[in-house]
Design an enzyme around this catalytic site. Structure first.
Site, PDB file in Angstrom:
ATOM      1  N   ASN A  28      15.737  -0.062  -9.786  1.00  0.00           N
ATOM      2  CA  ASN A  28      15.330   0.810  -8.793  1.00  0.00           C
ATOM      3  C   ASN A  28      14.477  -0.113  -7.984  1.00  0.00           C
ATOM      4  O   ASN A  28      14.049  -1.236  -8.135  1.00  0.00           O
ATOM      5  CB  ASN A  28      14.328   1.613  -9.394  1.00  0.00           C
ATOM      6  CG  ASN A  28      13.870   2.755  -8.279  1.00  0.00           C
ATOM      7  OD1 ASN A  28      14.749   2.973  -7.199  1.00  0.00           O
ATOM      8  ND2 ASN A  28      12.900   3.650  -8.518  1.00  0.00           N
ATOM      9  N   ASP A  86      12.406   2.079 -16.590  1.00  0.00           N
ATOM     10  CA  ASP A  86      12.047   2.645 -17.885  1.00  0.00           C
ATOM     11  C   ASP A  86      11.447   4.154 -17.587  1.00  0.00           C
ATOM     12  O   ASP A  86      11.516   4.584 -16.484  1.00  0.00           O
ATOM     13  CB  ASP A  86      11.108   1.606 -18.374  1.00  0.00           C
ATOM     14  CG  ASP A  86       9.590   1.614 -17.580  1.00  0.00           C
ATOM     15  OD1 ASP A  86       9.387   2.248 -16.666  1.00  0.00           O
ATOM     16  OD2 ASP A  86       8.951   0.684 -17.959  1.00  0.00           O
ATOM     17  N   HIS A 102      11.746  -0.594  -4.834  1.00  0.00           N
ATOM     18  CA  HIS A 102      10.262   0.245  -4.424  1.00  0.00           C
ATOM     19  C   HIS A 102       9.874  -0.677  -3.493  1.00  0.00           C
ATOM     20  O   HIS A 102       9.601  -1.699  -3.656  1.00  0.00           O
ATOM     21  CB  HIS A 102       9.445   0.343  -5.803  1.00  0.00           C
ATOM     22  CG  HIS A 102       8.187   0.789  -5.547  1.00  0.00           C
ATOM     23  ND1 HIS A 102       7.940   2.136  -5.203  1.00  0.00           N
ATOM     24  CD2 HIS A 102       6.957   0.227  -5.744  1.00  0.00           C
ATOM     25  CE1 HIS A 102       6.606   2.230  -4.915  1.00  0.00           C
ATOM     26  NE2 HIS A 102       5.987   1.143  -5.100  1.00  0.00           N
TER      27      HIS A 102
HETATM   28  C1  GAR Z   1      13.539   2.092   0.539  1.00  0.00           C
HETATM   29  O1  GAR Z   1      12.369   1.368   1.096  1.00  0.00           O
HETATM   30  C2  GAR Z   1      13.153   2.282  -0.879  1.00  0.00           C
HETATM   31  O2  GAR Z   1      12.470   1.225  -1.654  1.00  0.00           O
HETATM   32  C3  GAR Z   1      12.350   3.594  -1.044  1.00  0.00           C
HETATM   33  O3  GAR Z   1      12.841   4.530  -0.036  1.00  0.00           O
HETATM   34  C4  GAR Z   1      13.450   3.801   0.980  1.00  0.00           C
HETATM   35  C5  GAR Z   1      15.101   4.022   1.056  1.00  0.00           C
HETATM   36  O4  GAR Z   1      15.664   3.640   2.081  1.00  0.00           O
HETATM   37  N1  GAR Z   1      12.364   4.181  -2.397  1.00  0.00           N
HETATM   38  C6  GAR Z   1      11.255   4.742  -2.868  1.00  0.00           C
HETATM   39  O5  GAR Z   1      10.173   5.057  -2.217  1.00  0.00           O
HETATM   40  C7  GAR Z   1      11.406   5.285  -4.361  1.00  0.00           C
HETATM   41  N2  GAR Z   1      10.134   5.547  -4.756  1.00  0.00           N
HETATM   42  P1  GAR Z   1      17.287   3.718   2.405  1.00  0.00           P
HETATM   43  O6  GAR Z   1      17.494   5.238   2.099  1.00  0.00           O
HETATM   44  O7  GAR Z   1      17.398   3.364   3.952  1.00  0.00           O
HETATM   45  O8  GAR Z   1      18.022   2.594   1.603  1.00  0.00           O
END
Ligand code: GAR
Length: 204
Positions: A110, A144, A112
């Site tokens: 994932n 995890d 983050h």
């Molecule tokens: C990304 O910055 C990712 O890290 C975050 O959402 C964005 C998705 O961007 N994810 C989270 O916050 C998960 N908890 P995208 O749809 O343009 O790839």
């Protein structure tokens, strides 16, 4: 050349990280192939990006199942149908559960938008700004059972600027995040990786 590593990518939104992977996979030398894209909702740009690239898509919406556990099992089954080597959560705004991790634990990553272990959860960029850190970034980790707690595969640092808004900071994080993701997934595909406790290493 060995067979490309099969990736299933799960998305919930705009899918710019997915797009970066699709673009990288267009080069055979990258060593990976996006074999399917899944989502927990319909009508999102991430699914359109997959359609445009000719990649099969599927959705699993929580509200279509009688419990979170049934959704989790169904999601795992839908992913399994594409026989991935690695599952990539790229802006997937749901926590996967026990059934999913029974099948894909150790090979689900994932991304983050914060430097773990700081600011886990849904609002990494906002909480980094509120806390006043001068450096934040993005983290790729092995999923995890916790919230953004898994062993760290890669991180990238981004400077926080005085004039930053949450959006401006997140946009800058996403630029660095996409490079990190493409680089790390490519290495996982070409070199393999091992997870020993909290230490993740590239290589066989
Ligand atoms: C990304 O910055 C990712 O890290 C975050 O959402 C964005 C998705 O961007 N994810 C989270 O916050 C998960 N908890 P995208 O749809 O343009 O790839």
């Amino acid at each position: 050349m060995p067979a490309p590593t099969r990736l299933v990518v799960l998305v919930s939104g705009s899918g710019t990280n997915l797009q970066a992977l699709l673009d990288a996979c267009a080069d055979e030398a990258y060593g990976a192939q996006v074999v399917a894209v899944g989502a927990d909702r319909e009508g999102i740009e991430g699914l359109t990006r997959a359609d445009t690239a000719g990649v099969p898509t599927f959705t699993a919406k929580v509200k279509d199942y009688s419990s979170r556990e049934h959704w989790d099992r169904a999601l795992a089954d839908k992913v399994a149908a594409f026989e991935p080597d690695v599952v990539v959560l790229a802006g997937f705004m749901k926590l996967v559960g026990a059934a999913f991790l029974d099948t894909f634990g150790g090979r689900t990553v994932n991304t983050h938008p914060a430097l773990s272990p700081s600011f886990p959860g849904m609002h990494g960029p906002r909480e980094a700004l509120e806390y006043g850190v001068k450096v934040t970034g993005a983290t790729l980790f092995i999923v995890d059972a916790g919230v953004d707690t898994g062993a760290i595969v890669a991180q990238t640092a981004v400077e926080v600027r005085d004039e930053d808004t949450e959006q401006a900071l997140h946009d800058r994080i996403k630029v660095a995040e996409r490079s990190m993701l493409v680089d790390a997934i490519g290495r996982m595909a070409r070199e393999g990786f091992s997870v020993e406790g909290r230490r993740v290493r590239f290589g066989g």
